[in-house]
Each structure stands twice: as structure tokens, then as C-alpha cells.
Design a protein around this motif. Structure first.
Motif, PDB file in Angstrom:
ATOM      1  N   THR A  31       0.843  -1.183   0.000  1.00 25.96           N
ATOM      2  CA  THR A  31       0.000   0.000   0.000  1.00 25.96           C
ATOM      3  C   THR A  31       0.878   1.233   0.000  1.00 25.96           C
ATOM      4  OG1 THR A  31      -1.637  -1.211   1.248  1.00 25.96           O
ATOM      5  CG2 THR A  31      -1.874   1.164   1.208  1.00 25.96           C
ATOM      6  N   GLU A  33       0.632   4.443   0.960  1.00 28.17           N
ATOM      7  CA  GLU A  33      -0.099   5.427   1.751  1.00 28.17           C
ATOM      8  C   GLU A  33       0.899   6.381   2.381  1.00 28.17           C
ATOM      9  OE1 GLU A  33      -2.398   4.733   5.725  1.00 28.17           O
ATOM     10  OE2 GLU A  33      -3.568   3.967   4.052  1.00 28.17           O
ATOM     11  N   ALA A  35       3.027   8.561   4.855  1.00 24.48           N
ATOM     12  CA  ALA A  35       3.343   8.338   6.269  1.00 24.48           C
ATOM     13  C   ALA A  35       2.489   9.241   7.144  1.00 24.48           C
ATOM     14  CB  ALA A  35       4.825   8.605   6.524  1.00 24.48           C
ATOM     15  N   GLU A  37      -0.666   9.191   7.634  1.00 21.86           N
ATOM     16  CA  GLU A  37      -2.073   9.237   7.285  1.00 21.86           C
ATOM     17  C   GLU A  37      -2.620   7.813   7.251  1.00 21.86           C
ATOM     18  OE1 GLU A  37      -3.161  11.366   3.763  1.00 21.86           O
ATOM     19  OE2 GLU A  37      -1.650  12.886   4.108  1.00 21.86           O
ATOM     20  N   SER A  38      -3.824   7.634   7.745  1.00 15.78           N
ATOM     21  CA  SER A  38      -4.482   6.349   7.620  1.00 15.78           C
ATOM     22  C   SER A  38      -5.958   6.596   7.353  1.00 15.78           C
ATOM     23  CB  SER A  38      -4.274   5.485   8.863  1.00 15.78           C
ATOM     24  OG  SER A  38      -4.791   6.123   9.990  1.00 15.78           O
ATOM     25  N   TYR A 113      -2.331  -4.624   8.781  1.00 14.60           N
ATOM     26  CA  TYR A 113      -2.360  -3.309   9.406  1.00 14.60           C
ATOM     27  C   TYR A 113      -1.324  -3.237  10.527  1.00 14.60           C
ATOM     28  CZ  TYR A 113      -6.953  -2.573   7.263  1.00 14.60           C
ATOM     29  OH  TYR A 113      -7.987  -2.416   6.378  1.00 14.60           O
ATOM     30  N   THR A 114      -0.778  -2.038  10.717  1.00 16.18           N
ATOM     31  CA  THR A 114       0.045  -1.792  11.902  1.00 16.18           C
ATOM     32  C   THR A 114      -0.893  -1.666  13.090  1.00 16.18           C
ATOM     33  OG1 THR A 114      -0.058   0.604  11.686  1.00 16.18           O
ATOM     34  CG2 THR A 114       1.774  -0.512  10.551  1.00 16.18           C
ATOM     35  N   GLU A 116      -1.415   0.836  14.764  1.00 15.95           N
ATOM     36  CA  GLU A 116      -2.076   2.147  14.683  1.00 15.95           C
ATOM     37  C   GLU A 116      -3.166   2.192  13.622  1.00 15.95           C
ATOM     38  OE1 GLU A 116       1.455   2.066  14.059  1.00 15.95           O
ATOM     39  OE2 GLU A 116       1.815   2.095  16.211  1.00 15.95           O
ATOM     40  N   ARG A 118      -2.589   1.611  10.217  1.00 16.58           N
ATOM     41  CA  ARG A 118      -2.082   1.962   8.882  1.00 16.58           C
ATOM     42  C   ARG A 118      -1.959   0.691   8.056  1.00 16.58           C
ATOM     43  NH1 ARG A 118       2.757   2.150   6.371  1.00 16.58           N
ATOM     44  NH2 ARG A 118       3.879   1.590   8.258  1.00 16.58           N
ATOM     45  N   GLU A 119      -2.523   0.718   6.852  1.00 16.91           N
ATOM     46  CA  GLU A 119      -2.466  -0.447   5.964  1.00 16.91           C
ATOM     47  C   GLU A 119      -1.055  -0.611   5.402  1.00 16.91           C
ATOM     48  OE1 GLU A 119      -4.372  -1.828   1.748  1.00 16.91           O
ATOM     49  OE2 GLU A 119      -5.739  -0.909   3.190  1.00 16.91           O
TER      50      GLU A 119
END
Length: 149
Positions: A31, A33, A35, A37-38, A113-114, A116, A118-119
Motif C-alpha cells: 500500500t 499510503e 506516512a 495518514e491512515s 495493518y500496523t 495504529e 495503517r495499511e
């Protein structure tokens, strides 16, 4: 004669589509994405994230999906034997809005996902265990080791 060409064309098209789907099955897509931002995650996904694990594998499944059972067995096995890895199987049979919000078009789909939210990556179909662990490796390394590299 026209009927024969229609049958041959249909068979060729079916073989090409089948080969394409087979080739894409289990392919890992990282992904991109930015850093920090999720995306807003649906509540069942947020509730499934394990705060004590570096990575949570959220498997999107449906009740009558045969490959989903194979994926569940593989991911459970990997999570049991890999520190920092957690697996959750989310059945969306009665909650199609969850799959829609995540942009999932087929089952099984596995999203990493982390803690937090985040994907990290996605896998459509049954993942290949060694490839998945290799892709997740940088996220599973303990903080002490990450700081020394």
C-alpha cells in the motif's frame, strides 16, 4: 460454422480469464499510503487490531468461501509461530458494507495493518506463506534491531 467459431471464441476467452485470475491469486500488493495518514477504518476492523502486535492480518471472508478456510489455516499457523503477528478472520457475509468500505472485491482478501491502523499490504486470494512473511519482515523486526540499521 458460425456456431463453432462462437464456441471456440468463448473457450479461448474463458481460458485467458482463468489464466489471468490464477496468476493474480496470492499476489502481494503493498500500500502506497503517505506516512502518518491512515484511512477511516470500519468499526469491526478497528476492534480487530491487536495493540500488542506489530502487525494484524485481517482476513476478509464469507461463509461459503472454500479458499477462505485454506487462508484461515495458513494465517493462523503463521501468527502462532511469528512474534508480533496477529490474525483475525472477519466474516462479511452479513456485513457487506465492511468489505465495500475497505474496497474488497473478492474473498479471501487479507489486509495487513500496523497497530495504529495503517495499511501495509493486501493479498487477494490465498497468500503464499513465505512471500507474505518476507513482505512483512521489516514491520516485524523489534524496535531495538530497527534502530541499529
Amino acid at each position: 460454422m458460425t456456431g463453432l467459431w462462437v464456441v471456440v471464441g468463448t473457450l479461448v476467452a474463458g481460458l485467458l480469464v482463468g489464466a489471468l485470475l490464477h496468476r493474480r491469486n496470492g499476489r502481494i500488493r503493498t500500500t502506497a499510503e503517505p506516512a502518518g495518514e491512515s484511512a477511516e477504518l470500519p468499526e469491526p476492523v478497528t476492534a480487530a487490531l491487536a495493540p500488542g502486535s506489530a502487525v494484524t492480518l485481517v482476513q476478509i471472508s464469507t461463509t461459503f468461501c472454500a479458499p477462505c478456510r485454506q487462508t484461515r489455516a495458513l494465517l493462523s499457523h503463521l501468527a502462532e509461530r511469528t512474534e508480533g503477528l496477529h490474525h483475525v478472520d472477519l466474516d462479511v457475509t452479513d456485513r457487506p458494507h465492511v468489505a465495500q468500505e475497505l474496497g474488497v472485491l473478492r474473498t479471501p482478501t487479507t489486509v495487513a495493518y500496523t497497530s495504529e491502523g495503517r495499511e501495509i499490504l493486501r493479498v487477494g486470494g490465498v497468500p503464499k506463506g513465505p512471500d507474505l512473511l518476507a513482505a512483512l519482515g521489516p514491520h516485524l523486526v523489534p524496535e531495538v534491531e530497527r534502530g541499529s540499521h
